[in-house]
Design an enzyme around this catalytic site. Structure first.
Site, PDB file in Angstrom:
ATOM      1  N   GLY A  58       0.908  -1.246  -0.130  1.00  9.41           N
ATOM      2  CA  GLY A  58      -0.071   0.113  -0.017  1.00  9.41           C
ATOM      3  C   GLY A  58       0.863   1.369  -0.078  1.00  9.41           C
ATOM      4  O   GLY A  58       2.212   1.243   0.159  1.00  9.41           O
ATOM      5  N   CYS A  85       5.313  -6.448   1.032  1.00  5.92           N
ATOM      6  CA  CYS A  85       5.793  -5.098   0.871  1.00  5.92           C
ATOM      7  C   CYS A  85       5.477  -4.207   2.222  1.00  5.92           C
ATOM      8  O   CYS A  85       6.251  -4.294   2.989  1.00  5.92           O
ATOM      9  CB  CYS A  85       5.164  -4.532  -0.567  1.00  5.92           C
ATOM     10  SG  CYS A  85       5.928  -2.828  -1.046  1.00  5.92           S
ATOM     11  N   TYR A  86       4.732  -3.293   2.013  1.00  4.23           N
ATOM     12  CA  TYR A  86       4.271  -2.349   3.015  1.00  4.23           C
ATOM     13  C   TYR A  86       3.807  -3.420   4.284  1.00  4.23           C
ATOM     14  O   TYR A  86       4.181  -3.034   5.391  1.00  4.23           O
ATOM     15  CB  TYR A  86       2.879  -1.377   2.799  1.00  4.23           C
ATOM     16  CG  TYR A  86       2.394  -0.631   4.088  1.00  4.23           C
ATOM     17  CD1 TYR A  86       3.208   0.436   4.360  1.00  4.23           C
ATOM     18  CD2 TYR A  86       1.396  -1.140   4.552  1.00  4.23           C
ATOM     19  CE1 TYR A  86       2.899   1.050   5.522  1.00  4.23           C
ATOM     20  CE2 TYR A  86       0.879  -0.366   5.766  1.00  4.23           C
ATOM     21  CZ  TYR A  86       1.643   0.511   6.209  1.00  4.23           C
ATOM     22  OH  TYR A  86       1.327   1.537   7.490  1.00  4.23           O
ATOM     23  N   HIS A 175       6.574  -8.634  -4.608  1.00  2.00           N
ATOM     24  CA  HIS A 175       5.095  -8.823  -4.787  1.00  2.00           C
ATOM     25  C   HIS A 175       4.954 -10.264  -5.475  1.00  2.00           C
ATOM     26  O   HIS A 175       4.979 -10.195  -6.705  1.00  2.00           O
ATOM     27  CB  HIS A 175       4.489  -7.707  -5.560  1.00  2.00           C
ATOM     28  CG  HIS A 175       3.979  -6.569  -4.737  1.00  2.00           C
ATOM     29  ND1 HIS A 175       3.033  -6.240  -4.301  1.00  2.00           N
ATOM     30  CD2 HIS A 175       5.003  -5.424  -4.911  1.00  2.00           C
ATOM     31  CE1 HIS A 175       3.106  -5.169  -3.909  1.00  2.00           C
ATOM     32  NE2 HIS A 175       4.324  -4.555  -4.040  1.00  2.00           N
ATOM     33  N   GLU A 177       2.359 -12.117  -5.596  1.00  2.00           N
ATOM     34  CA  GLU A 177       0.952 -12.186  -6.421  1.00  2.00           C
ATOM     35  C   GLU A 177       0.792 -11.714  -7.939  1.00  2.00           C
ATOM     36  O   GLU A 177      -0.056 -12.134  -8.463  1.00  2.00           O
ATOM     37  CB  GLU A 177       0.135 -11.361  -5.473  1.00  2.00           C
ATOM     38  CG  GLU A 177       0.140  -9.711  -5.648  1.00  2.00           C
ATOM     39  CD  GLU A 177       1.028  -9.183  -4.608  1.00  2.00           C
ATOM     40  OE1 GLU A 177       2.082  -9.788  -4.154  1.00  2.00           O
ATOM     41  OE2 GLU A 177       0.818  -8.031  -4.126  1.00  2.00           O
ATOM     42  N   ASP A 233     -21.324 -11.677 -17.056  1.00  2.00           N
ATOM     43  CA  ASP A 233     -21.604 -11.746 -15.456  1.00  2.00           C
ATOM     44  C   ASP A 233     -23.349 -11.660 -15.709  1.00  2.00           C
ATOM     45  O   ASP A 233     -23.633 -12.510 -14.992  1.00  2.00           O
ATOM     46  CB  ASP A 233     -21.299 -10.287 -14.934  1.00  2.00           C
ATOM     47  CG  ASP A 233     -19.495 -10.271 -15.051  1.00  2.00           C
ATOM     48  OD1 ASP A 233     -18.935 -11.330 -15.213  1.00  2.00           O
ATOM     49  OD2 ASP A 233     -19.218  -9.269 -14.863  1.00  2.00           O
ATOM     50  N   LYS A 375     -13.674 -12.797 -11.693  1.00  2.00           N
ATOM     51  CA  LYS A 375     -14.190 -13.013 -13.361  1.00  2.00           C
ATOM     52  C   LYS A 375     -13.782 -14.487 -13.928  1.00  2.00           C
ATOM     53  O   LYS A 375     -14.636 -14.948 -14.570  1.00  2.00           O
ATOM     54  CB  LYS A 375     -13.724 -12.103 -14.301  1.00  2.00           C
ATOM     55  CG  LYS A 375     -13.967 -11.867 -15.540  1.00  2.00           C
ATOM     56  CD  LYS A 375     -15.121 -10.903 -15.444  1.00  2.00           C
ATOM     57  CE  LYS A 375     -15.627 -10.706 -17.055  1.00  2.00           C
ATOM     58  NZ  LYS A 375     -16.840  -9.562 -16.925  1.00  2.00           N
TER      59      LYS A 375
END
Ligand code: XMP
Length: 519
Positions: A58, A85-86, A175, A177, A233, A375
């Site tokens: 963040g 990270c943060y 990161h 992710e 969707d 999604k």
């Protein structure tokens, strides 16, 4: 709450642009994950179902007096924690380490980390001693707190991976992710299974049955309306509700005149004939063109389209008796985004209009069966409901449609030109087996005319811009690298077949700094 959701990994969102990816990575492992704000964390009373906590990255900095944090007691509950990270910096700060902001030592983009010690967190992560990861930080831990060890480092930062095994607290400065971090998923695998000891229990097939049951119990004999755009969707929502209550569902499809070529009729035919959905068609084209006349500002356009849609939808809905519910395709990322925006951690770039757009005045209860899904999970759900791949694998399409792809003033003539060019582009993508490799592709019409020559005559016509991006969830994106021959073919085909265009350009910007749509 279904038994499948009992065990979860909580993700505390400190406002990183990629927090959603953490939740996805955990779900991809078959474990339920939920994103909450630091404030919401303080309200939790029962921690039994929480098997692990991830603190996201963040924009905040622990080097300032005031910074985003969590209640300190969470650190001592014996629940494993992974700071990213943060999140790593916050852990270090809360345990008494030192963090410095250093312009010289900042790391943005690719960095190489070097393994120093063994750890449960990095089992099978380093195939070689060194690994490429993605960094985005200026603050760095310069002194570790007591009880923590360094597991890996880079040339710029000594504490790239840290751990305190006694407390089961871990931190990574990079990161894991994002896909740019090689093998990053292994970090989550190790954290979720080896450290948090959770089991694989999140399963879409099971969720589908649960949702259908829930809808049935909730709606009982009342009526539900659903704004059906023909995208993934809303189609999945309609099929789910249809399975649950069948004759009491009424879908409303509004033709705005701003859809792709043949799209409206094509999806209507599929949904009506193949799935026997109860659909009410509304042709509102002329209202949209009238209201949009001479509007150039993108935000104004978005607002006009959104408002008009709701107005027409409301009018049609009022004609149906005994309606108690409005079903719409809100996805989990929408929920996460609306949470973080109230905490003002992320800035608003565009006002997104989703079909359905919460007409609160209608006094209807909301039915949002997809609000816990990403999604790609919705696509899987669609496949499992028998939804044709023509719809379940469709590229995302924005609520305001071609209204934000004819840049500047919208006219019927311009929409027609754009539809033709877009149709050629998308058809060629399908024919060349490229469509499913791309997250989203489209043509846009720029509001400038340029000079060309065709035959022996001068032309003065519009520029068509082509955009194709790869992405995981639309938050960040890279432009797609087409083979030159493909781009050549498309350009020639558009120029030769579409009246009104004499120049084709390809957009080679990524997001950020650009966005996927032009407006
Ligand atoms: P941007 O342009 O913000 O787009 O990078 C990210 C993703 O969101 C889609 N998009 C929208 N979807 N209503 C929607 O339902 C909207 O108003 C809207 N605007 C953008 C865009 O197509 C891309 O997939």
């Amino acid at each position: 709450m279904s038994p499948q959701k009992k065990d979860k990994i909580l993700i505390i969102d400190f406002g990183s642009q990629v927090t959603k990816l953490i939740a996805r990575r955990v779900r991809e492992l078959g474990v339920y994950s939920e994103v909450i704000t630091p404030k919401e964390l303080s309200f939790i009373k029962d921690y039994k179902s929480i098997k692990g906590i991830v603190l996201s990255g963040g924009p905040s900095t622990v080097t300032k007096k005031k910074f985003q944090t969590i209640p300190k007691k969470i650190l001592f509950k014996g629940i494993p924690i992974l700071g990213i990270c943060y999140g790593l910096q916050l852990i270090a700060k809360l345990f008494g380490g030192k963090i410095k902001s250093s312009f010289k030592k900042r790391e943005f983009g690719r960095a190489f980390i070097l393994k120093k010690k063994k750890s449960d967190l990095i089992k099978n992560f380093f195939k070689k001693k060194e690994k490429a990861v993605w960094m985005s930080h200026q603050d760095a831990v310069v002194k570790l707190p007591k009880g923590f060890k360094a597991i890996a480092s880079t040339s710029e930062s000594k504490f790239t991976i840290i751990e305190n095994t006694n407390k089961k607290i871990y931190g990574v400065q990079f990161h894991p992710e994002v896909t740019h971090s090689e093998n990053g998923k292994q970090i989550f695998k190790n954290f979720v299974f080896s450290i948090c000891k959770t089991k694989k229990m999140w399963n879409i097939e099971y969720q589908k049955l649960e949702i259908i049951k829930e809808i049935r119990n909730l709606v009982k004999k009342d009526k539900v309306i659903c704004a059906l755009s023909g995208g993934v969707d809303s189609s999945v929502v309609a099929l789910l509700v249809n399975k649950a209550i069948r004759k009491n569902l009424v879908c409303i499809m509004v033709d705005t005149g701003l859809m792709r070529k043949n799209e409206f009729k094509h999806t209507y035919d599929i949904l009506k004939k193949k799935y026997r959905l109860n659909i009410k068609l509304v042709n509102a084209e002329k209202f949209f063109f009238k209201k949009l006349k001479n509007t150039i500002n993108p935000e104004k356009k978005r607002k006009i389209i959104g408002k008009l849609f709701i107005k027409i939808f409301e009018k049609e809905a009022r004609k149906i008796k005994n309606v108690k519910f409005l079903a719409q395709g809100t996805l989990y990322p929408d929920i996460i985004e609306s949470k973080s925006s109230t905490g003002s951690l992320t800035s608003k770039i565009k006002s997104h209009h989703n079909v359905g757009g919460l007409p609160k005045k209608m006094n209807l209860k909301l039915l949002e069966p997809l609000k816990e899904f990403f999604k790609d999970e919705v696509r899987i759900l669609g496949n499992s409901l028998g939804l044709t791949k023509n719809i379940s694998m469709k590229h995302p399409f924005p609520g305001p449609g071609l209204g934000i792809r004819v840049i500047g003033n919208i006219t019927k003539e311009k929409i027609k030109i754009l539809q033709e060019a877009d149709h050629i582009f998308i058809n060629e993508l399908v024919k060349s087996n490229l469509y499913n490799k791309i997250w989203q592709a489209y043509a846009a019409l720029l509001p400038v005319k340029t000079v060309g020559v065709m035959g022996d005559s001068r032309t003065y016509e519009y520029i068509c811009l082509l955009r194709a991006v790869i992405s995981e969830d639309g938050m960040t994106a890279d432009y797609y690298h087409f083979p030159k021959s493909f781009i050549d073919k498309i350009s020639t085909k558009i120029i030769n077949n579409v009246n009104g265009i004499n120049r084709v350009v390809y957009d080679i910007t990524s997001k950020p700094p650009s966005t996927i749509e032009l407006e």
